[in-house]
Design an enzyme around this catalytic site. Structure first.
Site, PDB file in Angstrom:
ATOM      1  N   HIS A 106       0.850  -1.182   0.000  1.00 12.42           N
ATOM      2  CA  HIS A 106       0.000   0.000   0.000  1.00 12.42           C
ATOM      3  C   HIS A 106       0.890   1.237   0.000  1.00 12.42           C
ATOM      4  CE1 HIS A 106      -3.232  -2.605   2.150  1.00 12.42           C
ATOM      5  NE2 HIS A 106      -3.435  -2.594   0.847  1.00 12.42           N
ATOM      6  N   LEU A 111       3.895   0.496   4.500  1.00 16.77           N
ATOM      7  CA  LEU A 111       4.632  -0.571   5.185  1.00 16.77           C
ATOM      8  C   LEU A 111       3.841  -1.871   5.238  1.00 16.77           C
ATOM      9  CD1 LEU A 111       6.054   1.629   8.087  1.00 16.77           C
ATOM     10  CD2 LEU A 111       7.212   0.961   5.977  1.00 16.77           C
ATOM     11  N   HIS A 112       3.258  -2.253   4.096  1.00 20.46           N
ATOM     12  CA  HIS A 112       2.476  -3.485   4.027  1.00 20.46           C
ATOM     13  C   HIS A 112       2.942  -4.408   2.902  1.00 20.46           C
ATOM     14  CE1 HIS A 112      -0.934  -0.773   5.782  1.00 20.46           C
ATOM     15  NE2 HIS A 112      -0.066  -1.132   6.706  1.00 20.46           N
ATOM     16  N   PRO A 113       4.247  -4.677   2.740  1.00 18.54           N
ATOM     17  CA  PRO A 113       4.692  -5.597   1.681  1.00 18.54           C
ATOM     18  C   PRO A 113       4.151  -6.997   1.940  1.00 18.54           C
ATOM     19  CG  PRO A 113       6.487  -5.172   3.200  1.00 18.54           C
ATOM     20  CD  PRO A 113       5.370  -4.239   3.582  1.00 18.54           C
TER      21      PRO A 113
END
Length: 572
Positions: free
Chosen positions: A298, A471-473
């Site tokens: 995201h 910070l949503h890999p």
């Protein structure tokens, strides 16, 4: 004495690894070794445990892997910084403590893929409930006896009141609980804060069982490779404290390193795209081109406004206030330091083409960035906003056989027409909400992007210049049965390899439409039953709020869960 061989070696003491270490070590005859590359999460460390201190851990090499992307071609060639927790608890020890399950239709989307039928919402809801204690109240949607204690943000600052009024003036609904019956709408958010302290996965799952004699936890243990005999993984090699090389034999190895570290370790160990590995001189153990592919994330921007009234928490950032903040938190567990300040927000659709909300708002009673920097205005407020299930895809690829070298991360942000269109829609919707009469008493003008950014191209240029990762890999070793899948959905085993599983954000086929910590924990809870051979929790029968197109691929026309049955969001 440590055993010569473990039943399970878990690589990564982060969110999923902490949960698995707990669940897999319940049987005292089962031996579990948990290896974490980072340091311990000392209970005396305020940068971990003070909720408001999160900007100080991010970017700090004592807590953070400090990744960055390759030059992003649609973002003026700039590199995007990516924080990932390098400490016990992983990213749950440095994140924003926002607890969002995602939309029920995220998991229906998972289940629509071949082989994924037991990952639908009905199968996932029981595990979401098992892992949580929702202090706002347990019900058919929320758990009341799990290790993750969730408190609802108080949202008492008057700016939150203005925000909730503004979204209604703009034509959007409120909802009781974005993690309950109806996600769509705006509400106070759940957070991983308990009694004024961060409640990381390590604190919730791992520390309460650290004294189990069959559980061994080693920190500063950097796994450098998997040891294989043919196509069976039999253990791991690792560096202890950066120097001494050690090995651990295992009946099973479970990777819980996250969407970057897990595919990196797979590739270093010969599991990945065989042609690409051959270029680095790595012999292929299993030719799986999906390893490191399908990278999703995201991207977000901050839309910031100055406030006319001195009601924001901005002045508390001044150095002269830090001793008071620290003292109030240390001795009373209250005050500015005891909140993550992401106390409210919501979910909505940017257009009528999407099946369910593709936009998430986080509202903050301050204008600030993740790194702690802020604009010149002393008082301000902001929303974080970005596409929630973009069609952009990227890769994680090693470029060296050195296990300490960071892999190449290519996210390809803004690379599709649909992604760019949604960005334009989102910025305009956010401005419309923040421009409602409810904010008249506070609105002293837009700080970022500012009135000079107005046309579609100006918006896209600003996003390319200013956006940061949320910070949503995820999704880089996805479950499934097609040629790009890596994991068997029924077992979490790596296709074509024995003795090896992956349980973390990389296992997801699609990123959910919210923060990913809660879905990662759900995956770990469900995976624990799959690994142990337990009877899975019975599928839920509750039907949440659905409203989507009649021609949606998620359910055929006429399905009773279609929007005709719940058009107004009333429970059946």
């Amino acid at each position: 004495m440590k055993p010569d061989r473990y039943d399970f070696v878990i690589v990564g003491g982060g969110s999923a690894g902490s949960a698995l270490a707990n669940r897999l070590s319940v049987d005292p005859s089962t031996t579990v070794l948990l290896l974490e590359a980072g340091r311990s999460d000392s209970k005396l460390d305020p940068l971990i445990h003070m909720p408001a201190a999160l900007p100080f851990a991010i970017g700090n090499p004592l807590y953070d892997w400090r990744y960055e992307s390759e030059p992003e071609p649609f973002m003026n060639g700039r590199r995007v910084f990516h924080a990932r927790g390098k400490v016990l608890g992983g990213s749950s020890s440095i994140n924003g403590m926002i607890f969002q399950r995602g939309n029920p239709l995220d998991f229906e989307r998972w289940a629509a893929d071949p082989g994924m039928h037991e990952w639908g919402y009905a199968h996932c809801l029981p595990y979401f409930k098992r892992m949580e204690t929702c202090l706002a109240g347990a019900n058919q949607w929320r758990g009341g006896s799990g290790p993750l204690i969730l408190e609802r943000g108080p949202a008492t600052n008057p700016l939150f009141g203005a925000f909730f009024e503004a979204v209604q003036e703009a034509g959007y609904p409120l909802t009781d609980d974005v993690n309950g019956y109806r996600q769509e709408g705006f509400a106070k958010f759940d957070r991983n804060v308990h009694r004024g302290r961060r409640l990381s996965a390590a604190r919730a799952y791992l520390h309460p069982v650290m004294n189990r004699p069959n559980l061994t936890v080693e920190t500063l243990a950097h796994v450098t490779g998997l040891r294989a005999e043919g196509t069976r993984v039999v253990g791991v090699d690792y560096l202890r404290g950066g120097r001494l090389r050690r090995s651990a034999a295992a009946a099973e190895v479970i990777l819980c390193g996250g969407a970057i570290n897990s595919p990196q370790l797979l590739q270093l160990s010969g599991i990945g795209n065989a042609a690409e590995l051959a270029e680095l001189g790595i012999r292929a153990v299993a030719d799986l081109p999906g390893v490191g592919s399908n990278l999703q994330d995201h991207l977000e921007v901050y839309i910031q406004y100055a406030s006319k009234q001195p009601v924001s928490i901005g002045p508390w950032l001044k150095h002269r206030h830090k001793p008071r903040i620290g003292a109030e938190w240390l001795f009373l567990r209250r005050g500015v330091g005891a909140s993550n300040h992401f106390e409210a927000g919501g979910f909505l659709r940017s257009n009528d083409l999407v099946d369910y909300p593709n936009l998430m708002f986080h509202f903050l009673p301050i204008a600030i960035r993740y790194d702690g920097s802020r604009p010149a205005a002393e008082h301000g407020y902001q929303v974080h906003i970005g596409p929630m299930y973009s069609d952009v895809r990227g890769t994680v690829k090693i470029t060296s056989t050195d296990p300490k070298a960071h892999p190449a991360l290519r996210f390809n942000y803004l690379s599709t027409e649909n992604d760019r269109r949604e960005w334009i829609e989102m910025i305009r919707i956010a401005r419309r909400i923040l421009g409602q009469p409810a904010f008249d008493a506070f609105n002293a003008g837009e700080l970022s992007p500012g009135p000079s950014v107005e046309t579609d191209q100006e918006i896209l240029d600003w996003v390319a210049k200013d956006a940061e990762t949320a910070l949503h890999p995820s999704c880089t070793a996805k479950m499934g049965i097609d040629e790009m899948s890596v994991l068997d959905p029924a077992t979490m085993r790596v296709h074509g390899v024995q003795g090896l599983r992956v349980v973390d954000a990389s296992a997801m086929p699609y990123v959910p439409n919210g923060n990913i910590y809660a879905p990662v924990m759900m995956v770990a809870e469900k995976a624990a039953d799959l690994i142990l051979g337990n009877t899975p929790l019975a599928p839920a029968t509750e039907v949440p709020y659905y409203r989507y197109r009649d021609d949606s691929p998620l359910h055929p026309p006429g399905d009773p869960r279609n929007h005709a049955a719940h058009a107004e969001g009333e429970p059946s």
